[in-house]
Design a protein around this motif. Structure first.
Motif, short mmCIF file in Angstrom:
data_model
loop_
_atom_site.label_atom_id
_atom_site.label_comp_id
_atom_site.label_asym_id
_atom_site.label_seq_id
_atom_site.Cartn_x
_atom_site.Cartn_y
_atom_site.Cartn_z
N UNK A 1 -18.70 14.38 24.00
CA UNK A 1 -18.05 13.61 25.07
C UNK A 1 -16.72 13.04 24.57
N UNK A 2 -15.74 13.91 24.47
CA UNK A 2 -14.44 13.53 23.93
C UNK A 2 -13.72 12.53 24.83
N UNK A 3 -13.82 12.71 26.15
CA UNK A 3 -13.11 11.83 27.06
C UNK A 3 -13.62 10.39 26.96
N UNK B 1 -5.44 -1.20 24.15
CA UNK B 1 -4.89 -2.12 25.16
C UNK B 1 -5.24 -3.56 24.84
N UNK B 2 -6.48 -3.78 24.37
CA UNK B 2 -6.90 -5.13 24.01
C UNK B 2 -6.07 -5.66 22.84
N UNK C 1 0.17 3.64 8.64
CA UNK C 1 -1.21 3.22 8.86
C UNK C 1 -1.58 3.62 10.28
N UNK C 2 -2.72 4.27 10.44
CA UNK C 2 -3.18 4.59 11.79
C UNK C 2 -3.55 3.32 12.54
N UNK C 3 -4.13 2.36 11.82
CA UNK C 3 -4.32 1.03 12.40
C UNK C 3 -4.51 0.01 11.29
N UNK C 4 -4.36 -1.26 11.66
CA UNK C 4 -4.57 -2.37 10.74
C UNK C 4 -5.79 -3.14 11.20
N UNK D 1 -11.10 4.37 22.85
CA UNK D 1 -9.93 4.11 22.02
C UNK D 1 -8.81 3.44 22.79
N UNK D 2 -8.59 3.89 24.02
CA UNK D 2 -7.54 3.30 24.87
C UNK D 2 -7.85 1.83 25.16
#
Length: 219
Positions: free
Chosen positions: A25-27, A38-39, A188-191, A33-34
């Motif tokens: 279930x990729x979607x 957004x948060x 960095x992909x994320x922190x 992730x979205x």
């Protein structure tokens, strides 16, 4: 060039579709992730300050830059403080966007891209053609020609017809850079604000070698 770009339809798109199909279930994953992104964006000011507090507590340093010029100058300041003359780089589109490589070269510091595609186009003095496949516009013959021009200390008669030979040669050349670099720069992909940590998601070793081997690491 037409042949190289044609592979977008026959190779790139199909392989991506196969990977998505295998995942499931990729979607749902994409939507999750979205939502997280957004948060985070809606709380970005507080999260960045929290990240700074927690990273500082772990012995790191956070520098704030108002624009690309200030960011370049901060990186240069850090590298000069570390007496760095060479720096390995990996997994960073931001450094591409702010023109960091040319700036460092103008100031006597040699940057070396360690992602294979980025390394190839750096040798060719070309910009990336794709955000995750920067050398997509090239074929293996282009790469072989580039390596022969750049790696002049290797035997001229060496065989470079196979992709595996090209990868092996790049690996050997980059190994020297990893072992001698004075500093490393990665994106960095994320922190993680809670942990004061920078996270890289990669299926290659260059990101890890760039951030772990040198004494100085800039994210």
């Amino acid at each position: 060039l037409k042949m190289a770009l044609g592979r977008l339809k026959t190779h790139f798109v199909h392989k991506r579709a196969d990977a998505i199909a295998r995942y499931g279930d990729f979607e749902a994953l994409r939507e999750a992730g979205k939502t997280i992104r957004d948060s985070a964006l809606s709380n970005l000011d507080a999260l960045l300050e929290k990240f700074e507090r927690n990273l500082t507590a772990r012995g790191g340093h956070v520098h704030w830059a108002r624009d690309a010029k200030e960011a370049r100058e901060i990186v240069l300041m850090i590298l000069r403080a570390a007496n760095a003359t060479s720096v390995t780089k990996g997994k960073s589109m931001v450094t591409e966007e702010i023109g960091l490589n040319a700036f460092l070269e103008q100031n006597g510091i040699r940057p070396v891209e360690t992602d294979l595609g980025e390394y190839i186009i750096q040798l060719r003095h070309e910009p990336p053609s794709h955000i995750i496949a920067p050398a997509f516009h090239l074929n293996k013959e282009d790469v072989a020609d580039t390596f022969r021009l750049a790696h002049t200390d290797l035997p001229a008669s060496r065989a470079l017809e196979e992709r595996s030979a090209l990868v092996a040669e790049a690996r050997a050349m980059l190994r020297r850079e990893f072992e001698t670099a004075d500093a490393g720069i990665t994106g960095a992909n994320f922190l993680s604000a809670d942990e004061g940590a920078a996270v890289i998601v990669t299926n290659e070793g260059n990101g890890d070698l760039t951030r772990l081997l040198p004494r100085t690491h800039i994210v």
